[in-house]
Structures are given as C-alpha cells and as structure tokens.
Design a protein around this motif. Structure first.
Motif, short mmCIF file in Angstrom:
data_model
loop_
_atom_site.label_atom_id
_atom_site.label_comp_id
_atom_site.label_asym_id
_atom_site.label_seq_id
_atom_site.Cartn_x
_atom_site.Cartn_y
_atom_site.Cartn_z
N VAL A 1 8.47 21.19 -13.77
CA VAL A 1 7.90 21.31 -15.12
C VAL A 1 8.66 22.32 -15.97
O VAL A 1 8.27 22.60 -17.11
N GLY A 2 9.74 22.88 -15.43
CA GLY A 2 10.55 23.82 -16.19
C GLY A 2 9.91 25.17 -16.38
O GLY A 2 10.20 25.87 -17.35
N PHE A 3 9.05 25.57 -15.45
CA PHE A 3 8.39 26.88 -15.53
C PHE A 3 9.25 27.89 -14.78
O PHE A 3 9.40 27.82 -13.56
N ALA A 4 9.82 28.84 -15.52
CA ALA A 4 10.82 29.75 -14.94
C ALA A 4 10.29 31.16 -14.70
O ALA A 4 11.07 32.09 -14.47
N GLY B 1 0.21 30.32 -13.78
CA GLY B 1 1.52 29.71 -13.87
C GLY B 1 1.56 28.40 -13.12
O GLY B 1 0.64 27.57 -13.24
N ALA B 2 2.59 28.20 -12.30
CA ALA B 2 2.72 26.96 -11.54
C ALA B 2 2.07 27.05 -10.16
O ALA B 2 2.21 26.14 -9.35
N GLY B 3 1.36 28.15 -9.90
CA GLY B 3 0.63 28.29 -8.64
C GLY B 3 1.39 28.95 -7.52
O GLY B 3 0.92 28.96 -6.38
N VAL B 4 2.55 29.54 -7.81
CA VAL B 4 3.33 30.19 -6.76
C VAL B 4 2.59 31.40 -6.20
O VAL B 4 2.43 31.55 -4.98
N GLY B 5 2.11 32.27 -7.09
CA GLY B 5 1.38 33.45 -6.63
C GLY B 5 0.14 33.08 -5.85
O GLY B 5 -0.19 33.68 -4.83
N LEU B 6 -0.56 32.06 -6.33
CA LEU B 6 -1.77 31.59 -5.67
C LEU B 6 -1.45 31.09 -4.26
O LEU B 6 -2.20 31.32 -3.31
N ALA B 7 -0.32 30.40 -4.12
CA ALA B 7 0.09 29.92 -2.80
C ALA B 7 0.40 31.07 -1.86
O ALA B 7 0.09 31.02 -0.66
#
Length: 228
Positions: free
Chosen positions: A58-61, A91-97
């Motif tokens: 999705v282009g989330f940097a 955001g794209a869920g990286v921190g949540l993961a």
C-alpha cells in the motif's frame, strides 16, 4: 530466507533483518550475520514479515523498524495478567504484529490500537487478529481520554503530533506503566517545538515519570510512570 533492511525495504545500511520459513536459533542468526557482514541481524517473525509486506503493497513507508518492534515485543511480554496495551498509530499493523508476537499465546492482556485513517484501519483489521485486539478509528488527541488506563503505550503517530498527546498518554499510564515513543531521531527538532501550548522537552523533567533516551535505530524515548 528473505533479507530486509531496518525499515522493511530491500537494502541494508547498518542492520539486516531476516525472515525464515522456520524458527532460527540465536547462534544460527549470528552465523548468518557474520556471513553477510552486517553490524546487527534480527529475526523477524512470520506475522510481522506479513505486516511489512502489507505496508509495501500500500506504499506505507512509516512502519516501525524491526529493532523497535523487537523492543515492543519484549515490553509487551512483561505486561502483567489482566493488563492493557495501547498503540497510538496502527499504520499497516507492523507494531501491532510485534506486540502480538510478544504476547504469544496469552489471552489475559487487552490490546487497543488507534488509527486516524479509516481505510488503513480496515485494511489491518482484515488481516485477522486475536479477539483480545481492538482496532479503534479516531484522532488520538480525542480518543485517549475515553479509553481508560494502560500498562504499556506505544506512541507512533506523526512527529509533529506527538507533543499534543503526551500529557494524556502519561495520565493514562498505570503506576509502573511504560510508554515507548518512536521516531525520535528524524523528528527530534519538530518534537521539541511547543505544540498546542505543550513543550515536549518538559517530558524529561516531568515529575510523574522517569525517561531514558534510546539512541539507536529510529531513536526512542522509554518512559516509566512512577508509583505513588
């Protein structure tokens, strides 16, 4: 084996993040690090790697770097039974993961993640999460006072907005609770400017907390709420 840089890209500068189709031992990762000539190497869990892939699609940097995420996982694992974790900036869920990775199979901790972009929040929601994870759409400045108190908060909204939520974020910390603020290297100058009448430099002198500057990766401030 896949190779990611610290931000989940394709080239490494000072660190290499590794994903595998199986769990690797620390000694195996160390050997691979030496073979690549990397300063550091960090194993990225499969679910986290999927979140980085979603961010790329999705282009989330602006996802958290793996070194930051690994610290989040450690802090999440230390949250007591019946505890609560708040993430500001899904955001794209990286921190949540990373948080979910730290909690592993635990179901005794509630996790709340706040994102102002409804489309992004819905995208992350579609990835599927344990039932103890709640995704909230809203402006962090408005919703924090409505969410209750937390044992751990991860603050990862845009740098120019961090100062405006600091007081509420600290107020929402339970005694002994911790707050991790990300992206303090690139946003440090913006962060120091008074915003909405709040000078974030006062955080370091706030009598409610003890702070440590973590000057690696994207730069962080780790805050612990003092007990009464």
């Amino acid at each position: 084996m896949d190779r990611l840089d610290a931000a989940g890209g394709s080239e490494a500068e000072s660190s290499v993040s590794l994903t595998f189709d199986r769990e690797m031992s620390a000694s195996e990762v160390e050997r691979i690090k030496r073979s690549l000539g990397a300063r550091t190497a960090l194993q990225v869990p499969t679910a986290v790697s999927a979140a980085y892939g979603r961010a790329r699609r999705v282009g989330f940097a602006k996802s958290s770097r793996p070194e930051v995420g690994a610290l989040m996982a450690v802090l999440a694992a230390a949250v007591p039974a019946g505890g609560r974790i708040l993430e500001l900036g899904t955001g794209a869920g990286v921190g949540l993961a990373w948080v979910a990775h730290g909690l592993r199979s635990r179901s005794d901790v509630e996790v709340v993640s706040v994102e102002v972009d409804r489309n992004m929040s819905e995208l992350v929601s579609s990835a599927g999460w344990p039932d103890w994870v709640s995704l909230v759409v809203g402006d962090a400045r408005e919703v924090i006072p409505t969410l209750g108190t937390f044992d751990l908060t991860f603050l990862d909204i845009p740098g120019e907005l961090k100062a405006s939520v600091l007081d509420d974020a600290i107020t929402a910390l339970r005694p002994g609770g911790q707050l991790l603020i990300d992206d303090m290297n690139p946003y440090w100058r913006k962060f120091r400017k008074p915003i909405d009448g709040c000078d974030p430099e006062q955080l370091l002198e706030d009598p409610r907390v003890v702070c440590a500057l973590l000057q690696y990766s994207s730069g962080m401030i780790l805050v612990s709420r003092l007990r009464d």
